[in-house]
Design an enzyme around this catalytic site. Structure first.
Site, short mmCIF file in Angstrom:
data_model
loop_
_atom_site.label_atom_id
_atom_site.label_comp_id
_atom_site.label_asym_id
_atom_site.label_seq_id
_atom_site.Cartn_x
_atom_site.Cartn_y
_atom_site.Cartn_z
N HIS A 27 0.84 -1.19 0.00
CA HIS A 27 0.00 0.00 0.00
C HIS A 27 0.88 1.24 0.00
O HIS A 27 2.09 1.16 0.17
CB HIS A 27 -0.96 0.01 1.20
CG HIS A 27 -0.28 0.16 2.53
ND1 HIS A 27 -0.85 0.81 3.59
CD2 HIS A 27 0.94 -0.24 2.98
CE1 HIS A 27 -0.04 0.80 4.63
NE2 HIS A 27 1.04 0.16 4.29
N CYS A 46 6.50 6.29 4.09
CA CYS A 46 5.34 5.45 3.76
C CYS A 46 4.48 6.06 2.66
O CYS A 46 3.53 5.44 2.19
CB CYS A 46 4.50 5.19 5.01
SG CYS A 46 5.40 4.22 6.24
N HIS A 54 3.87 -5.17 3.55
CA HIS A 54 3.91 -5.72 4.90
C HIS A 54 3.49 -7.19 4.86
O HIS A 54 2.69 -7.59 4.02
CB HIS A 54 2.92 -5.00 5.83
CG HIS A 54 3.23 -3.57 6.05
ND1 HIS A 54 4.24 -3.14 6.89
CD2 HIS A 54 2.67 -2.45 5.55
CE1 HIS A 54 4.27 -1.81 6.89
NE2 HIS A 54 3.33 -1.37 6.07
N ASP A 92 -4.97 -10.71 0.58
CA ASP A 92 -3.66 -11.37 0.49
C ASP A 92 -3.05 -11.20 -0.90
O ASP A 92 -3.70 -11.45 -1.92
CB ASP A 92 -3.80 -12.85 0.83
CG ASP A 92 -2.46 -13.54 1.01
OD1 ASP A 92 -1.50 -12.87 1.45
OD2 ASP A 92 -2.37 -14.76 0.75
N HIS A 93 -1.79 -10.76 -0.91
CA HIS A 93 -1.04 -10.52 -2.13
C HIS A 93 -1.72 -9.50 -3.04
O HIS A 93 -1.76 -9.67 -4.26
CB HIS A 93 -0.74 -11.82 -2.87
CG HIS A 93 0.32 -12.62 -2.17
ND1 HIS A 93 0.02 -13.46 -1.12
CD2 HIS A 93 1.65 -12.69 -2.35
CE1 HIS A 93 1.13 -14.03 -0.68
NE2 HIS A 93 2.15 -13.57 -1.41
#
Length: 148
Positions: A27, A46, A54, A92-93
């Protein structure tokens, strides 16, 4: 007396069960409500235009009466299926900002990821059962959300 056998046979017991899963996602912390300069100041590294990733660890905790017949608050197999549907498949991913429509207008902070998970878990769990979402963004950064 607390814990006596007479009380334990008639008292309703409340239990908490947690299921932990890990997911990887990337992100960029960037608010559409801030200028580019303000975003850089607030989010620092960030806010990298290329994002960062992460390996999140998320704990979903439910709270409820321990059923006298089954001995369970909830069947863990059912909780696992809910987590798969709400967390693993959509997150996820993935690039949270580009692949998850919710984050088009919401900054993908871990706090907001916890809110996203909460809001979607309450839709698939029995009413009143969800107690807490805890996300470990790193070994040192943890967010807890209880629906407030």
């Amino acid at each position: 007396m607390a814990g006596s056998s007479a009380q334990s046979s008639t008292a309703e017991r409340i239990g908490y069960i947690s299921r932990i899963e890990s997911f990887s996602a990337c992100h960029r912390l960037h608010s559409i409500h801030l200028s580019d300069e303000e975003n850089k100041k607030v989010y620092g590294k960030c806010n990298n235009p290329n994002g960062h990733g992460h390996n999140y660890k998320v704990e979903v905790t439910v709270r409820g009466k321990i059923d006298a017949k089954t001995g369970m608050v909830m069947n863990l197999t059912d909780l696992k299926k809910c987590i798969e549907e709400v967390i693993m498949i959509p997150l996820d991913h993935k690039n949270l900002d580009k692949d998850v429509p919710y984050f088009t207008t919401v900054v993908s902070t871990t706090e907001n990821v916890a809110v996203y998970i909460w809001d979607n878990m309450v839709k698939v769990l029995p009413p009143g059962l969800l107690y807490e979402i805890k996300i470990h963004e790193t070994d040192k950064n943890v967010v807890v959300y209880q629906g407030e």
